[in-house]
Motif scaffolding. Sequence first.
Motif: not given
Length: 149
Positions: A6, A23, A39, A41, A57
Amino acid sequence: MIHNLSDVHTVNIGTDTNVWQFCVILQGAIIGKNCNICSHCLIENDVTIGNNVTIKSGVQLWDGIKIEDDVFIGPNVTFTNDKKPRSKVYPDTFLETKIEKNASIGANATILPGVVVGEYSIVGAGAVVTRDVIAHSVVVGNPARVIEK
């Protein structure tokens, strides 16, 4: 826990919050304690997320969105923040959209800018919310309408 795949720029994340892979969270975002950000985002700068919030998600949270405590945001819920969007033309300020405590928003719902989703309300999957949702109600359809109070 922030997944190493992320891209998180904010330091304003509460304890026991999980941010899963893929993310993107911008520097100004504020995220409370014990949240689950699934996940894929995106969370922009002028976004506030309370405590015990689940964001499934595929959700993008744009500037001007405020989410209170104990809210559930289903997969691929779409938020908007500009009533008259144009490429490369931005409003001076974005409308504030507020999701009040204990509200739940079903998968693939669309929330237009400037609305309030009242506390303990439920937005059904696929609904298009064009105006405020009263507290403790259930709304469905396009445009979303109350089916239960």
